[in-house]
Scaffold this motif. Structure first.
Motif, PDB file in Angstrom:
ATOM      1  N   LYS A  27       0.848  -1.188   0.000  1.00 52.94           N
ATOM      2  CA  LYS A  27       0.000   0.000   0.000  1.00 52.94           C
ATOM      3  C   LYS A  27       0.882   1.235   0.000  1.00 52.94           C
ATOM      4  CE  LYS A  27      -3.724   2.261   2.447  1.00 52.94           C
ATOM      5  NZ  LYS A  27      -4.620   2.238   3.591  1.00 52.94           N
ATOM      6  N   LYS A  28       0.653   2.125  -0.934  1.00 52.37           N
ATOM      7  CA  LYS A  28       1.432   3.350  -1.013  1.00 52.37           C
ATOM      8  C   LYS A  28       1.016   4.273   0.130  1.00 52.37           C
ATOM      9  CE  LYS A  28       2.369   3.112  -5.878  1.00 52.37           C
ATOM     10  NZ  LYS A  28       3.416   2.175  -5.800  1.00 52.37           N
ATOM     11  N   CYS A  29       2.028   4.793   0.827  1.00 53.59           N
ATOM     12  CA  CYS A  29       1.719   5.647   1.975  1.00 53.59           C
ATOM     13  C   CYS A  29       1.917   7.125   1.650  1.00 53.59           C
ATOM     14  CB  CYS A  29       2.569   5.238   3.165  1.00 53.59           C
ATOM     15  SG  CYS A  29       4.336   5.286   2.861  1.00 53.59           S
ATOM     16  N   PHE A  30       2.399   7.420   0.431  1.00 51.12           N
ATOM     17  CA  PHE A  30       2.669   8.817   0.101  1.00 51.12           C
ATOM     18  C   PHE A  30       2.533   8.989  -1.400  1.00 51.12           C
ATOM     19  CE2 PHE A  30       5.716  12.216  -0.975  1.00 51.12           C
ATOM     20  CZ  PHE A  30       5.214  13.236  -0.195  1.00 51.12           C
ATOM     21  N   HIS A  31       1.855  10.040  -1.824  1.00 52.73           N
ATOM     22  CA  HIS A  31       1.671  10.309  -3.246  1.00 52.73           C
ATOM     23  C   HIS A  31       1.969  11.781  -3.495  1.00 52.73           C
ATOM     24  CE1 HIS A  31      -0.007   9.781  -7.261  1.00 52.73           C
ATOM     25  NE2 HIS A  31      -0.556  10.959  -7.097  1.00 52.73           N
ATOM     26  N   LEU A  32       2.938  12.035  -4.394  1.00 56.19           N
ATOM     27  CA  LEU A  32       3.307  13.403  -4.718  1.00 56.19           C
ATOM     28  C   LEU A  32       3.184  13.593  -6.218  1.00 56.19           C
ATOM     29  CD1 LEU A  32       4.413  16.087  -3.646  1.00 56.19           C
ATOM     30  CD2 LEU A  32       6.707  15.185  -4.018  1.00 56.19           C
ATOM     31  N   LYS A  33       2.439  14.607  -6.637  1.00 60.23           N
ATOM     32  CA  LYS A  33       2.161  14.829  -8.050  1.00 60.23           C
ATOM     33  C   LYS A  33       2.350  16.308  -8.397  1.00 60.23           C
ATOM     34  CE  LYS A  33      -1.476  13.892 -11.416  1.00 60.23           C
ATOM     35  NZ  LYS A  33      -2.802  13.328 -11.626  1.00 60.23           N
ATOM     36  N   PHE A  64      12.368   6.157  -0.353  1.00 48.06           N
ATOM     37  CA  PHE A  64      11.083   6.314  -1.021  1.00 48.06           C
ATOM     38  C   PHE A  64      10.490   4.968  -1.411  1.00 48.06           C
ATOM     39  CE2 PHE A  64      13.091  10.442  -1.727  1.00 48.06           C
ATOM     40  CZ  PHE A  64      12.058  11.292  -1.380  1.00 48.06           C
ATOM     41  N   TYR A 120       6.773   4.463  -2.617  1.00 45.96           N
ATOM     42  CA  TYR A 120       6.068   5.742  -2.750  1.00 45.96           C
ATOM     43  C   TYR A 120       5.622   5.958  -4.192  1.00 45.96           C
ATOM     44  CZ  TYR A 120       7.604   7.459   1.856  1.00 45.96           C
ATOM     45  OH  TYR A 120       7.810   7.643   3.191  1.00 45.96           O
ATOM     46  N   SER A 121       4.752   6.901  -4.397  1.00 44.92           N
ATOM     47  CA  SER A 121       4.259   7.252  -5.722  1.00 44.92           C
ATOM     48  C   SER A 121       4.596   8.706  -6.020  1.00 44.92           C
ATOM     49  CB  SER A 121       2.735   7.054  -5.777  1.00 44.92           C
ATOM     50  OG  SER A 121       2.219   7.519  -6.989  1.00 44.92           O
ATOM     51  N   LEU A 122       5.437   8.921  -7.042  1.00 48.27           N
ATOM     52  CA  LEU A 122       5.787  10.260  -7.491  1.00 48.27           C
ATOM     53  C   LEU A 122       5.362  10.382  -8.947  1.00 48.27           C
ATOM     54  CD1 LEU A 122       9.475  10.526  -6.172  1.00 48.27           C
ATOM     55  CD2 LEU A 122       7.393  11.229  -5.003  1.00 48.27           C
TER      56      LEU A 122
END
Length: 91
Positions: free
Chosen positions: A3-9, A23, A26-28
């Protein structure tokens, strides 16, 4: 499943030290790291698609080759990554 705990867009960072950051998972998306220092950063099991590290300087990254798909890198960085997968780069 991880499960991704951080998403930065859609973000840009300038002259940020990320040295030693983790990271993992993580989702960038569409992130630009302008002249940042991601040395010794862990980018394993995450996608760097749409992430620009072309102006960053680093000696070592902890990364899966699959994670680099779609990442923007400089020509010098591309040569370094090519060597990691066993290519012999000739000038």
């Amino acid at each position: 499943m991880l499960k991704k705990c951080f998403h930065l867009k859609n973000a840009a960072f300038n002259q940020l030290s990320l040295k030693g950051a983790n990271f993992y998972g993580y989702s960038l998306q569409h992130v630009y790291l302008a002249t940042c220092d991601p040395d010794d950063v862990h980018f394993k099991q995450m996608s760097l698609k749409g992430v620009n590290i072309s102006t960053c300087t680093f000696d070592q990254l902890h990364i899966d080759m699959e994670s680099l798909n779609g990442c923007s890198v400089s020509a010098e960085q591309a040569i370094g990554f090519a060597k990691l997968i066993g290519l012999t780069v000739k000038k």
